[in-house]
Design a protein around this motif. Structure first.
Motif, PDB file in Angstrom:
ATOM      1  N   ALA A  12       0.824  -1.203   0.000  1.00 49.64           N
ATOM      2  CA  ALA A  12       0.000   0.000   0.000  1.00 49.64           C
ATOM      3  C   ALA A  12       0.862   1.258   0.000  1.00 49.64           C
ATOM      4  O   ALA A  12       0.510   2.271  -0.622  1.00 49.64           O
ATOM      5  CB  ALA A  12      -0.933  -0.006   1.208  1.00 49.64           C
ATOM      6  N   PHE A  13       2.006   1.211   0.670  1.00 49.78           N
ATOM      7  CA  PHE A  13       2.924   2.356   0.664  1.00 49.78           C
ATOM      8  C   PHE A  13       3.456   2.620  -0.742  1.00 49.78           C
ATOM      9  O   PHE A  13       3.458   3.764  -1.211  1.00 49.78           O
ATOM     10  CB  PHE A  13       4.079   2.094   1.626  1.00 49.78           C
ATOM     11  N   LEU A  14       3.901   1.563  -1.430  1.00 49.44           N
ATOM     12  CA  LEU A  14       4.417   1.733  -2.792  1.00 49.44           C
ATOM     13  C   LEU A  14       3.333   2.270  -3.723  1.00 49.44           C
ATOM     14  O   LEU A  14       3.585   3.143  -4.561  1.00 49.44           O
ATOM     15  CB  LEU A  14       4.957   0.399  -3.314  1.00 49.44           C
ATOM     16  N   SER A  15       2.126   1.759  -3.574  1.00 53.74           N
ATOM     17  CA  SER A  15       1.022   2.236  -4.404  1.00 53.74           C
ATOM     18  C   SER A  15       0.694   3.695  -4.097  1.00 53.74           C
ATOM     19  O   SER A  15       0.371   4.477  -5.000  1.00 53.74           O
ATOM     20  CB  SER A  15      -0.211   1.357  -4.176  1.00 53.74           C
ATOM     21  N   ILE A 154       3.714   3.714   5.465  1.00 53.73           N
ATOM     22  CA  ILE A 154       5.076   3.343   5.864  1.00 53.73           C
ATOM     23  C   ILE A 154       5.201   3.316   7.378  1.00 53.73           C
ATOM     24  O   ILE A 154       5.964   2.520   7.941  1.00 53.73           O
ATOM     25  CB  ILE A 154       6.108   4.310   5.223  1.00 53.73           C
ATOM     26  N   LEU A 155       4.427   4.163   8.074  1.00 52.84           N
ATOM     27  CA  LEU A 155       4.438   4.147   9.533  1.00 52.84           C
ATOM     28  C   LEU A 155       3.919   2.822  10.063  1.00 52.84           C
ATOM     29  O   LEU A 155       4.489   2.222  10.983  1.00 52.84           O
ATOM     30  CB  LEU A 155       3.589   5.311  10.065  1.00 52.84           C
ATOM     31  N   ASN A 235      -5.014   0.372  -2.523  1.00 56.14           N
ATOM     32  CA  ASN A 235      -4.581   0.406  -1.128  1.00 56.14           C
ATOM     33  C   ASN A 235      -5.705  -0.024  -0.194  1.00 56.14           C
ATOM     34  O   ASN A 235      -5.475  -0.743   0.783  1.00 56.14           O
ATOM     35  CB  ASN A 235      -4.123   1.820  -0.756  1.00 56.14           C
ATOM     36  N   VAL A 236      -6.912   0.435  -0.487  1.00 55.93           N
ATOM     37  CA  VAL A 236      -8.071   0.036   0.323  1.00 55.93           C
ATOM     38  C   VAL A 236      -8.250  -1.479   0.271  1.00 55.93           C
ATOM     39  O   VAL A 236      -8.474  -2.129   1.296  1.00 55.93           O
ATOM     40  CB  VAL A 236      -9.338   0.754  -0.173  1.00 55.93           C
ATOM     41  N   VAL A 237      -8.127  -2.037  -0.924  1.00 57.07           N
ATOM     42  CA  VAL A 237      -8.270  -3.489  -1.080  1.00 57.07           C
ATOM     43  C   VAL A 237      -7.180  -4.224  -0.311  1.00 57.07           C
ATOM     44  O   VAL A 237      -7.450  -5.217   0.384  1.00 57.07           O
ATOM     45  CB  VAL A 237      -8.235  -3.869  -2.574  1.00 57.07           C
ATOM     46  N   LEU A 238      -5.928  -3.764  -0.409  1.00 55.32           N
ATOM     47  CA  LEU A 238      -4.816  -4.424   0.283  1.00 55.32           C
ATOM     48  C   LEU A 238      -5.023  -4.430   1.795  1.00 55.32           C
ATOM     49  O   LEU A 238      -4.806  -5.455   2.464  1.00 55.32           O
ATOM     50  CB  LEU A 238      -3.498  -3.726  -0.061  1.00 55.32           C
ATOM     51  N   ILE A 239      -5.461  -3.290   2.330  1.00 60.83           N
ATOM     52  CA  ILE A 239      -5.658  -3.198   3.778  1.00 60.83           C
ATOM     53  C   ILE A 239      -6.808  -4.103   4.221  1.00 60.83           C
ATOM     54  O   ILE A 239      -6.721  -4.790   5.246  1.00 60.83           O
ATOM     55  CB  ILE A 239      -5.922  -1.737   4.180  1.00 60.83           C
ATOM     56  N   GLN A 240      -7.859  -4.145   3.437  1.00 62.04           N
ATOM     57  CA  GLN A 240      -9.004  -4.979   3.787  1.00 62.04           C
ATOM     58  C   GLN A 240      -8.688  -6.463   3.646  1.00 62.04           C
ATOM     59  O   GLN A 240      -9.128  -7.282   4.462  1.00 62.04           O
ATOM     60  CB  GLN A 240     -10.211  -4.600   2.928  1.00 62.04           C
ATOM     61  N   VAL A 241      -7.930  -6.825   2.603  1.00 57.93           N
ATOM     62  CA  VAL A 241      -7.537  -8.225   2.434  1.00 57.93           C
ATOM     63  C   VAL A 241      -6.653  -8.668   3.591  1.00 57.93           C
ATOM     64  O   VAL A 241      -6.796  -9.773   4.117  1.00 57.93           O
ATOM     65  CB  VAL A 241      -6.816  -8.413   1.083  1.00 57.93           C
ATOM     66  N   ARG A 242      -5.747  -7.791   3.994  1.00 62.61           N
ATOM     67  CA  ARG A 242      -4.888  -8.113   5.144  1.00 62.61           C
ATOM     68  C   ARG A 242      -5.729  -8.348   6.391  1.00 62.61           C
ATOM     69  O   ARG A 242      -5.503  -9.327   7.127  1.00 62.61           O
ATOM     70  CB  ARG A 242      -3.903  -6.980   5.391  1.00 62.61           C
ATOM     71  N   ALA A 243      -6.695  -7.479   6.640  1.00 67.16           N
ATOM     72  CA  ALA A 243      -7.558  -7.647   7.811  1.00 67.16           C
ATOM     73  C   ALA A 243      -8.340  -8.955   7.732  1.00 67.16           C
ATOM     74  O   ALA A 243      -8.498  -9.663   8.737  1.00 67.16           O
ATOM     75  CB  ALA A 243      -8.511  -6.455   7.925  1.00 67.16           C
ATOM     76  N   TYR A 244      -8.812  -9.285   6.533  1.00 69.54           N
ATOM     77  CA  TYR A 244      -9.574 -10.528   6.359  1.00 69.54           C
ATOM     78  C   TYR A 244      -8.701 -11.757   6.623  1.00 69.54           C
ATOM     79  O   TYR A 244      -9.125 -12.704   7.300  1.00 69.54           O
ATOM     80  CB  TYR A 244     -10.131 -10.576   4.939  1.00 69.54           C
ATOM     81  N   LEU A 245      -7.464 -11.728   6.111  1.00 69.42           N
ATOM     82  CA  LEU A 245      -6.568 -12.868   6.312  1.00 69.42           C
ATOM     83  C   LEU A 245      -6.180 -13.019   7.775  1.00 69.42           C
ATOM     84  O   LEU A 245      -6.055 -14.148   8.279  1.00 69.42           O
ATOM     85  CB  LEU A 245      -5.314 -12.699   5.444  1.00 69.42           C
ATOM     86  N   LEU A 246      -5.988 -11.894   8.467  1.00 69.75           N
ATOM     87  CA  LEU A 246      -5.654 -11.978   9.885  1.00 69.75           C
ATOM     88  C   LEU A 246      -6.802 -12.551  10.702  1.00 69.75           C
ATOM     89  O   LEU A 246      -6.592 -13.281  11.678  1.00 69.75           O
ATOM     90  CB  LEU A 246      -5.263 -10.595  10.412  1.00 69.75           C
TER      91      LEU A 246
END
Length: 268
Positions: A12-15, A154-155, A235-246
């Motif tokens: 998400a940072f790179l994007s 990045i934070l 970025n929204v998709v990446l953050i949501q996918v990460r939350a779903y996988l966790l």
């Protein structure tokens, strides 16, 4: 060890960085409006392109083309803007004032402007100053939000902040806002392009006086905003996918103290 899946946040940072670069290019480049300019006496079609600040007018009346810089010139007290190839700032203002009043300025790209008040133009070939200011303001807001989204990403990729505003929820909503502001900019300019008559006159003397027949279109500066919006949406998709996988990760094993009678000390 807990699985953090920080790779999604770093992605998400790179994007976000790519989104920032695209917005900067869209804001600073000179290809929001592009057009050919056809005249019977030319050896080839002339070309026009300009952005929010400057542009270029290439005249091909002879074998060797002539290149002129176009300047976006605004007159706030009249609430109008237009592009001018005059080399003098005062001459450009006089030209835009004449266009706003429907008068016919001379079409030479020189240092002076003369105005013919006979046979006025039916439609003033200008751009709304309020629209122009709103467009630039929204682009700057989108840029600042995109920079903020990159900083939050990045934070969160390097450490775990405890403040909700600086955590992943803040990063998520910042990217959503960047996407919505970008779409608003595209809709604003697209609707204005389709409904204001800008396609017909290009807010330019040479086209308004029918010296050239335009072949107008929207340039790459405008279309870059689609890619910028897609980056923020990604970025929204990446953050949501990460939350779903966790959430799908199995919970860590629990140790029941009452099942151990050997005096072992457990650290939690």
């Amino acid at each position: 060890m807990a699985v953090t899946r920080r790779g999604y946040i770093f992605g998400a940072f790179l994007s976000s960085v790519l989104s920032v670069l695209l917005i900067v290019v869209a804001l600073a480049s000179d290809s929001w409006v592009t057009s050919t300019a056809t005249a019977p006496t030319q050896t080839a079609d002339s070309s026009i392109r300009y952005g929010l600040f400057r542009g270029e007018f290439i005249v091909r009346e002879l074998i060797t083309p002539s290149e002129f810089t176009l300047y976006m010139t605004c007159v706030p007290d009249l609430g109008v803007c237009a592009v001018s190839c005059k080399t003098n700032e005062a001459a450009r203002e006089v030209e835009v004032r004449a266009l706003a009043s429907g008068y016919r300025p001379n079409a030479a790209c020189g240092s002076t402007t003369t105005v013919n008040e006979a046979n006025p133009l039916s439609t003033p070939p200008v751009i709304s100053f309020a629209f122009y200011v709103c467009l630039i303001t929204l682009l700057i807001v989108q840029l600042l939000l995109a920079v903020g989204a990159a900083g939050l990403a990045i934070l969160n990729a390097t450490k775990n902040p405890t403040e909700p505003a600086f955590g992943l929820p803040g990063c998520l909503w910042t990217n959503i806002t960047v996407t919505l502001v970008g779409l608003a900019v595209m809709l604003m300019f697209g609707i204005y392009w389709a409904t204001s008559g800008l396609q017909t006159h290009l807010a330019m003397t040479h086209i308004a006086l029918a010296l050239f027949v335009p072949g107008p279109g929207l340039g790459y500066s405008y279309w870059l905003l689609i890619v910028a919006c897609l980056c923020s949406a990604t970025n929204v998709v990446l953050i949501q996918v990460r939350a779903y996988l966790l959430e799908r990760e199995p919970p860590p094993p629990t140790i029941k103290v009452e099942n151990h009678s050997d005096g072992t000390i457990f650290l939690y």
